[in-house]
Design a protein around this motif. Sequence first.
Motif, PDB file in Angstrom:
ATOM      1  N   LYS A 101       0.781  16.695  -6.880  1.00  0.00           N
ATOM      2  CA  LYS A 101       0.749  16.454  -5.423  1.00  0.00           C
ATOM      3  C   LYS A 101       1.875  15.511  -4.988  1.00  0.00           C
ATOM      4  O   LYS A 101       1.665  14.562  -4.236  1.00  0.00           O
ATOM      5  N   ARG A 102       3.096  15.836  -5.463  1.00  0.00           N
ATOM      6  CA  ARG A 102       4.237  14.968  -5.131  1.00  0.00           C
ATOM      7  C   ARG A 102       4.911  15.366  -3.830  1.00  0.00           C
ATOM      8  O   ARG A 102       5.766  14.643  -3.313  1.00  0.00           O
ATOM      9  N   GLY A 103       4.605  16.583  -3.333  1.00  0.00           N
ATOM     10  CA  GLY A 103       5.245  16.975  -2.067  1.00  0.00           C
ATOM     11  C   GLY A 103       6.729  17.275  -2.230  1.00  0.00           C
ATOM     12  O   GLY A 103       7.488  17.267  -1.264  1.00  0.00           O
ATOM     13  N   GLY A 107       0.793  -1.225   0.000  1.00  0.00           N
ATOM     14  CA  GLY A 107       0.000   0.000   0.000  1.00  0.00           C
ATOM     15  C   GLY A 107       0.824   1.272   0.000  1.00  0.00           C
ATOM     16  O   GLY A 107       2.061   1.234  -0.040  1.00  0.00           O
ATOM     17  N   CYS A 108       0.146   2.417   0.056  1.00  0.00           N
ATOM     18  CA  CYS A 108       0.824   3.704  -0.036  1.00  0.00           C
ATOM     19  C   CYS A 108      -0.010   4.822   0.599  1.00  0.00           C
ATOM     20  O   CYS A 108      -1.229   4.839   0.439  1.00  0.00           O
ATOM     21  N   ASN A 109       0.687   5.735   1.307  1.00  0.00           N
ATOM     22  CA  ASN A 109      -0.014   6.863   1.946  1.00  0.00           C
ATOM     23  C   ASN A 109       0.100   8.156   1.154  1.00  0.00           C
ATOM     24  O   ASN A 109      -0.464   9.171   1.541  1.00  0.00           O
ATOM     25  N   HIS A 110       0.860   8.097   0.048  1.00  0.00           N
ATOM     26  CA  HIS A 110       0.993   9.320  -0.743  1.00  0.00           C
ATOM     27  C   HIS A 110      -0.297   9.552  -1.536  1.00  0.00           C
ATOM     28  O   HIS A 110      -1.116   8.647  -1.673  1.00  0.00           O
ATOM     29  N   THR A 111      -0.467  10.761  -2.034  1.00  0.00           N
ATOM     30  CA  THR A 111      -1.715  11.086  -2.761  1.00  0.00           C
ATOM     31  C   THR A 111      -1.402  11.675  -4.132  1.00  0.00           C
ATOM     32  O   THR A 111      -2.025  12.656  -4.551  1.00  0.00           O
ATOM     33  N   CYS A 112      -0.432  11.096  -4.829  1.00  0.00           N
ATOM     34  CA  CYS A 112      -0.076  11.610  -6.152  1.00  0.00           C
ATOM     35  C   CYS A 112      -1.342  11.656  -7.001  1.00  0.00           C
ATOM     36  O   CYS A 112      -2.043  10.656  -7.128  1.00  0.00           O
ATOM     37  N   SER A 113      -1.588  12.819  -7.594  1.00  0.00           N
ATOM     38  CA  SER A 113      -2.917  13.042  -8.191  1.00  0.00           C
ATOM     39  C   SER A 113      -3.171  12.183  -9.422  1.00  0.00           C
ATOM     40  O   SER A 113      -4.323  12.008  -9.819  1.00  0.00           O
ATOM     41  N   PHE A 114      -2.143  11.608 -10.053  1.00  0.00           N
ATOM     42  CA  PHE A 114      -2.323  10.801 -11.262  1.00  0.00           C
ATOM     43  C   PHE A 114      -2.448   9.311 -10.947  1.00  0.00           C
ATOM     44  O   PHE A 114      -2.612   8.499 -11.868  1.00  0.00           O
ATOM     45  N   CYS A 115      -2.402   8.937  -9.665  1.00  0.00           N
ATOM     46  CA  CYS A 115      -2.215   7.525  -9.321  1.00  0.00           C
ATOM     47  C   CYS A 115      -3.414   6.902  -8.612  1.00  0.00           C
ATOM     48  O   CYS A 115      -3.995   7.508  -7.716  1.00  0.00           O
ATOM     49  N   VAL A 116      -3.771   5.683  -8.990  1.00  0.00           N
ATOM     50  CA  VAL A 116      -4.916   4.984  -8.376  1.00  0.00           C
ATOM     51  C   VAL A 116      -4.466   3.868  -7.430  1.00  0.00           C
ATOM     52  O   VAL A 116      -5.308   3.207  -6.815  1.00  0.00           O
ATOM     53  N   ILE A 117      -3.151   3.672  -7.311  1.00  0.00           N
ATOM     54  CA  ILE A 117      -2.673   2.521  -6.521  1.00  0.00           C
ATOM     55  C   ILE A 117      -3.147   2.531  -5.065  1.00  0.00           C
ATOM     56  O   ILE A 117      -3.602   1.506  -4.556  1.00  0.00           O
ATOM     57  N   PRO A 118      -3.100   3.675  -4.357  1.00  0.00           N
ATOM     58  CA  PRO A 118      -3.589   3.638  -2.967  1.00  0.00           C
ATOM     59  C   PRO A 118      -5.046   3.152  -2.879  1.00  0.00           C
ATOM     60  O   PRO A 118      -5.409   2.444  -1.945  1.00  0.00           O
ATOM     61  N   SER A 119      -5.855   3.470  -3.885  1.00  0.00           N
ATOM     62  CA  SER A 119      -7.262   3.023  -3.826  1.00  0.00           C
ATOM     63  C   SER A 119      -7.366   1.532  -4.149  1.00  0.00           C
ATOM     64  O   SER A 119      -8.364   0.891  -3.838  1.00  0.00           O
ATOM     65  N   ALA A 177       8.410  -2.050  -3.146  1.00  0.00           N
ATOM     66  CA  ALA A 177       7.248  -1.592  -2.378  1.00  0.00           C
ATOM     67  C   ALA A 177       6.602  -0.509  -3.241  1.00  0.00           C
ATOM     68  O   ALA A 177       7.128  -0.199  -4.304  1.00  0.00           O
ATOM     69  N   GLN A 178       5.525   0.105  -2.778  1.00  0.00           N
ATOM     70  CA  GLN A 178       5.053   1.298  -3.472  1.00  0.00           C
ATOM     71  C   GLN A 178       5.995   2.444  -3.126  1.00  0.00           C
ATOM     72  O   GLN A 178       6.316   3.264  -3.948  1.00  0.00           O
ATOM     73  N   ASP A 179       6.412   2.509  -1.855  1.00  0.00           N
ATOM     74  CA  ASP A 179       7.389   3.493  -1.391  1.00  0.00           C
ATOM     75  C   ASP A 179       8.274   2.802  -0.357  1.00  0.00           C
ATOM     76  O   ASP A 179       7.914   2.698   0.813  1.00  0.00           O
ATOM     77  N   ALA A 192      12.166   4.174  -4.290  1.00  0.00           N
ATOM     78  CA  ALA A 192      12.372   5.175  -3.233  1.00  0.00           C
ATOM     79  C   ALA A 192      11.529   6.402  -3.571  1.00  0.00           C
ATOM     80  O   ALA A 192      11.233   6.655  -4.738  1.00  0.00           O
ATOM     81  N   TYR A 193      11.118   7.139  -2.529  1.00  0.00           N
ATOM     82  CA  TYR A 193      10.314   8.343  -2.737  1.00  0.00           C
ATOM     83  C   TYR A 193      11.164   9.534  -2.331  1.00  0.00           C
ATOM     84  O   TYR A 193      11.665   9.583  -1.193  1.00  0.00           O
ATOM     85  N   PRO A 194      11.360  10.510  -3.239  1.00  0.00           N
ATOM     86  CA  PRO A 194      12.357  11.565  -2.980  1.00  0.00           C
ATOM     87  C   PRO A 194      12.276  12.239  -1.617  1.00  0.00           C
ATOM     88  O   PRO A 194      13.288  12.399  -0.940  1.00  0.00           O
TER      89      PRO A 194
HETATM   90  S1  SF4 Z   1       2.739   7.097  -7.622  1.00  0.00           S
HETATM   91 FE1  SF4 Z   1       3.669   5.720  -6.154  1.00  0.00          FE
HETATM   92  S2  SF4 Z   1       4.008   7.007  -4.372  1.00  0.00           S
HETATM   93 FE2  SF4 Z   1       2.505   8.078  -5.602  1.00  0.00          FE
HETATM   94  S3  SF4 Z   1       0.505   7.411  -4.839  1.00  0.00           S
HETATM   95 FE3  SF4 Z   1       1.084   6.039  -6.530  1.00  0.00          FE
HETATM   96  S4  SF4 Z   1       2.061   4.288  -5.544  1.00  0.00           S
HETATM   97 FE4  SF4 Z   1       2.041   5.980  -4.073  1.00  0.00          FE
END
Ligand code: SF4
Length: 451
Positions: free
Chosen positions: A283-285, A163-175, A207-209, A244-246
């Motif tokens: 929303k990459r932070g 899983g992942c706690n980031h909220t990158c606006s283009f990504c559906v993986i956390p859901s 991992a996702q991150d 890795a997440y920057p």
């Molecule tokens: S792009 Fe990677 S880090 Fe960002 S929400 Fe998706 S899985 Fe998480």
Amino acid sequence: MNTALGTVAFVSLGCPKNLIDSETMLGGLASEGFVITPEYRGADVVVINTCGFLDASRQESLETIGRMLELKQRGEVKRVVVAGCMVGNYRDLLEREVPHADALVSVNDRAQVTSVLRELRQSGELARKAVISDPDARGTIYDDRRRLRLTPRHYAYLRISEGCNHTCSFCVIPSIRGRFRSKPRDQILQEARELVADGARELIIVAQDSTYYGQDSEGRKTLHELLAEVAGIPELRWLRLMYAYPSQVTDELIDLLAREPKLLGYIDMPLQHVSTPVLARMKRGTTGETTLRLLERLRARVPRLTLRSTFIVGFPGETEAQFEELCGFLRQGYVDRAGVFPYSDEPQAQSFELDGKLPEAEIMRRHGRIMEVAQQALFARNERLVGQTVECVTEGVSQDPKYPTEGRSAMDAPEIDCTLRLKGEFAPGQWLRARIVRSLGFDLLAEVERA
Ligand code: SF4
């Protein structure tokens, strides 16, 4: 061969994390008495482990399922079971496009695939059709031990979290995969020892991150401690860090990259873009400035660094100048290995609601252009490697009769980076030192110095 429970064939699509899911499902099925076969034709059940990340990967999944359903129609396969990332979020699409699949098992319910196949076998006919998709399962911490490995024996992927706690606006993986949850350290270490005992000498951390490891379970980032423990496994040769997440890279991790010989100076760190306004809409932070500072810190403290990264072009609102900024960044060689994706407008992603969307033709024009820039930077970098001696592993037979063995250097991850062609014939899984004698662009020719 006890075929009482029947034979099962697998198709594994998507990323290394999905591959681990396939390996654990296969391990579970084999330990329950199912016979695993590489042949789809004649199999009692074919399981397709789908990828749901982008429209393109969903299309590939649907086409693959369609081909297996054709075999079923021709009586060459008895049952078709769809598993993986598409089932949770794209069930309606599956119901519509592949209604004759016998069961749908979501990625978070993969531990139940054995009972689904057993029920299918025993009842001969599952009450049409089983759909296993429990949203609560998105919180599960999975056990990836007792896998039936699909990678060559000498390397394996080691997942450290889900899983992942980031909220990158283009990504559906956390859901799809839920919130971040670290696997317990002792479980990871036991899994790593199992993989090494099974012949793996290179472990690839996924991992996702990866860099967020420990933050949820230990209240602080402890990836560096975990990697140091894994590196302590005597027979292990290479430990490779991916995903890795920057903004999560710590000084402790950079220190370990600099001093732990088994931890390759290789880091895969998706940056996605370098323009601050684009990073903000993603929303990459992170910002362009923080990204450059991090790369300078890494280069300064890890001399043998090989940095792989991935980028998205054509993101809503990306101006020509911001696109050029990214091209300039790649041209300057900040990254050693780069993958670039055209923006995919995902209906379930936040970015779907953004304004400033570019026409598809413009997205593809930019993608074509930046792939040329990335290739030129890579070729220039590989040219500079000529004359250098590198540690490498043999992987198999190359198509080149003069350099008949295919290999991979410490600077290259499997499947996605460059390959070596080695003079002489060597069995897979040999660790050698080789001098690079010529660059062919993506591939490098090398001569073995010492076996
Ligand atoms: S792009 Fe990677 S880090 Fe960002 S929400 Fe998706 S899985 Fe998480």
